[in-house]
Design an enzyme around this catalytic site. Sequence first.
Site, PDB file in Angstrom:
ATOM      1  N   ALA A 119       0.816  -1.224   0.000  1.00 21.91           N
ATOM      2  CA  ALA A 119       0.000   0.000   0.000  1.00 21.91           C
ATOM      3  C   ALA A 119       0.848   1.272   0.000  1.00 21.91           C
ATOM      4  O   ALA A 119       0.481   2.273   0.602  1.00 21.91           O
ATOM      5  CB  ALA A 119      -1.009   0.007   1.149  1.00 21.91           C
ATOM      6  N   GLN A 120       1.989   1.241  -0.705  1.00 17.66           N
ATOM      7  CA  GLN A 120       2.806   2.448  -0.827  1.00 17.66           C
ATOM      8  C   GLN A 120       2.202   3.338  -1.905  1.00 17.66           C
ATOM      9  O   GLN A 120       2.073   2.927  -3.055  1.00 17.66           O
ATOM     10  CB  GLN A 120       4.253   2.091  -1.189  1.00 17.66           C
ATOM     11  N   SER A 121       1.845   4.553  -1.536  1.00 20.08           N
ATOM     12  CA  SER A 121       1.215   5.465  -2.495  1.00 20.08           C
ATOM     13  C   SER A 121       2.110   6.625  -2.887  1.00 20.08           C
ATOM     14  O   SER A 121       1.801   7.342  -3.835  1.00 20.08           O
ATOM     15  CB  SER A 121      -0.119   5.986  -1.946  1.00 20.08           C
ATOM     16  N   VAL A 122       3.207   6.839  -2.175  1.00 19.17           N
ATOM     17  CA  VAL A 122       4.191   7.861  -2.537  1.00 19.17           C
ATOM     18  C   VAL A 122       5.542   7.158  -2.616  1.00 19.17           C
ATOM     19  O   VAL A 122       5.994   6.580  -1.623  1.00 19.17           O
ATOM     20  CB  VAL A 122       4.239   9.018  -1.515  1.00 19.17           C
ATOM     21  N   HIS A 126       9.378   6.694   3.303  1.00 20.78           N
ATOM     22  CA  HIS A 126       8.878   7.453   4.445  1.00 20.78           C
ATOM     23  C   HIS A 126       8.452   6.506   5.556  1.00 20.78           C
ATOM     24  O   HIS A 126       7.947   5.432   5.319  1.00 20.78           O
ATOM     25  CB  HIS A 126       7.719   8.385   4.052  1.00 20.78           C
TER      26      HIS A 126
END
Length: 140
Positions: A119-122, A126
């Site tokens: 679920a990495q969206s950027v 981070h």
Amino acid sequence: QRCAAAGGQDGEVDKARRAAAAGQEVGGQPTIFSKIIARSVPATILYEDDKCLVFRDVAPQAPVHFLVIPKRPIPRISRVGPEDTELLGHLLVVAARTAQAEGLADGYRLVINDGKHGAQSVYHLHLHVLGGRQLGWPPG
């Protein structure tokens, strides 16, 4: 863009799918985080040094929710190498110190999402730091 979508897990999963489909993990395009580092997008900054930046998440998933990002863009945790060892340790130390400064003496959770299934969206590494309430387990 937001790091954590309103609507909870399903919204974040959809964002991760869109980011992967758009080829964002390949790089080239500035991310929202690189824009925050450049100060072209506003953020509530909690800490900054020459290696990293810490700021509040715009869509917090807990009473305390901030992000720790390296200034040098690394797209995914799965793409780090031995040359990143010192930086990764620094990010963890900064996360712990900021959590303490934010009053998270009873504990907190560190989360690093990696890739579409994570679920990495950027696609700029981070660390999410979440706390201020009892967190459930398992997380997802």
